[in-house]
Design a protein around this motif. Structure first.
Motif: not given
Length: 359
Positions: A264-266, A259-260, A253-256
């Motif tokens: 970027s992924e980096l 992203r929201v 959830e933290i990563r998502e």
């Protein structure tokens, strides 16, 4: 129930450390013991001889100290970099993850003796890796690996204090400047300015802190690269396991959420994942630093104990104590190694204990 353990710990750990410390301040040697003479107390003479003396033993010790610094920095950097990369790759839920995880961890199950034997053959200048290019029709490499006598980043040991001060002041300037940019603290601004001023004075004046005569050139022995690769190959899997456990502990959830917000992924790894892995990185640095500072068996197997280009304090201490029979000097080297390890471990333990008491 704890009393017997505490007594054993006091006698067989701290008691022996204390006795080694006392021996390091004597001129104890085998001839005295065989003739029934008692050792004479000489204070810090053994230590001063190691750092400033002109004997071959002293020069070898100073080479060992320089080798230790370069090896430790490169070894930690390789293990952290490779371990992080492998952990990130495995964190992508790839097929066969269990197999690859086992493969990456397998070198850690080996002893440094086995690792040294394998990599000594691989780095044999007349065989091993150097024999591969001719098989492909390419010229044979001339790199000598662990017997190379090439040296980079040369400096004079007489200037070692000046160099250390410049490095320390540079680190203070960077840290203070970074904190000033974040907090606009006048104290940090003053500290950064003072560090910059002192650094400039040391650099421009060329002030020297004479330690030995004549000049004693030191530097990064290229032969250490073979040692770094061998040790990094064995311990990178361990670092990978630490990072992988940390990555799996970070909520998706933290990563998502990052992203929201447009990361970027980096950017997710740079601004979210890596900061959360900072405690693991610190733990890995402490463990790897502890290993590198007292490394012995890998160096002995690859260098045979007489290769000064990859020599380490532990090897030197062994030969001085058990071949040279100079127990006082050997004990002094042992105490210096203990102090180096303590500098790495004690602050970490103090921080952990303080954090545990606060929680």
């Amino acid at each position: 129930m704890l009393l017997p353990s505490l007594i054993l710990l006091a006698v067989f750990v701290y008691g022996f450390i204390g006795w080694t410390g006392y021996t390091s301040m004597t001129d104890s040697n085998a001839m005295q013991q065989l003739s029934g003479q008692s050792a004479n107390f000489v204070g810090t003479r053994n230590y001063s001889q190691l750092f400033t003396g002109t004997l071959p033993v002293s020069a070898r010790f100073r080479t060992d100290m320089v080798n230790t610094v370069f090896f430790t920095m490169l070894f930690i950097a390789v293990c952290l970099g490779v371990g992080m990369l492998l952990a990130i790759l495995l964190d992508q839920q790839i097929r066969g993850e269990a197999f690859f995880r086992t493969v990456f961890l397998f070198p850690m199950a080996l002893s440094f003796v086995v690792t040294g034997v394998v990599w000594k053959w691989l780095f044999n200048p007349q065989a091993g890796i150097n024999a591969l290019p001719p098989m492909l029709g390419l010229p044979k490499p001339e790199f000598q690996w662990f017997i190379s006598q090439e040296q980079w980043l040369q400096f004079n040991w007489q200037n070692v204090f000046q160099i250390l001060l410049i490095i320390i002041l540079g680190v203070v300037f960077i840290v203070a400047g970074y904190r000033w940019l974040k907090n606009r603290s006048p104290y940090m601004a003053g500290l950064a300015g003072l560090a910059l001023l002192l650094n400039g004075l040391l650099t421009l004046t060329g002030a020297e802190f004479l330690l030995t005569q004549p000049a004693e050139p030191k530097g990064f022995n290229v032969a250490l690269l073979a040692l770094v690769i061998a040790a990094g190959w064995q311990m990178s899997g361990y670092t990978m396991a630490m990072y992988l456990a940390g990555l799996r502990g970070i909520s998706e959830e933290i990563r998502e959420a990052a992203r929201v917000d447009g990361a970027s992924e980096l950017g997710v790894y740079r601004y979210v994942v890596l900061p959360l892995l900072a405690p693991i990185t610190l733990s890995a640095i402490i463990i790897l630093g502890h290993i590198s500072l007292k490394i012995f068996d890998l160096v002995y197997v690859m260098g045979g104990g007489d290769n000064l280009f990859i020599d380490m304090p532990g090897i030197n201490m062994f030969f001085i104590t058990f071949r040279g029979q100079e127990f006082g000097v050997g004990a002094a080297i042992a105490m210096i190694m203990l102090i180096m390890v303590a500098i790495v471990i004690v602050p970490y333990l103090a921080t952990q204990l303080r954090g545990g008491s606060e929680s």
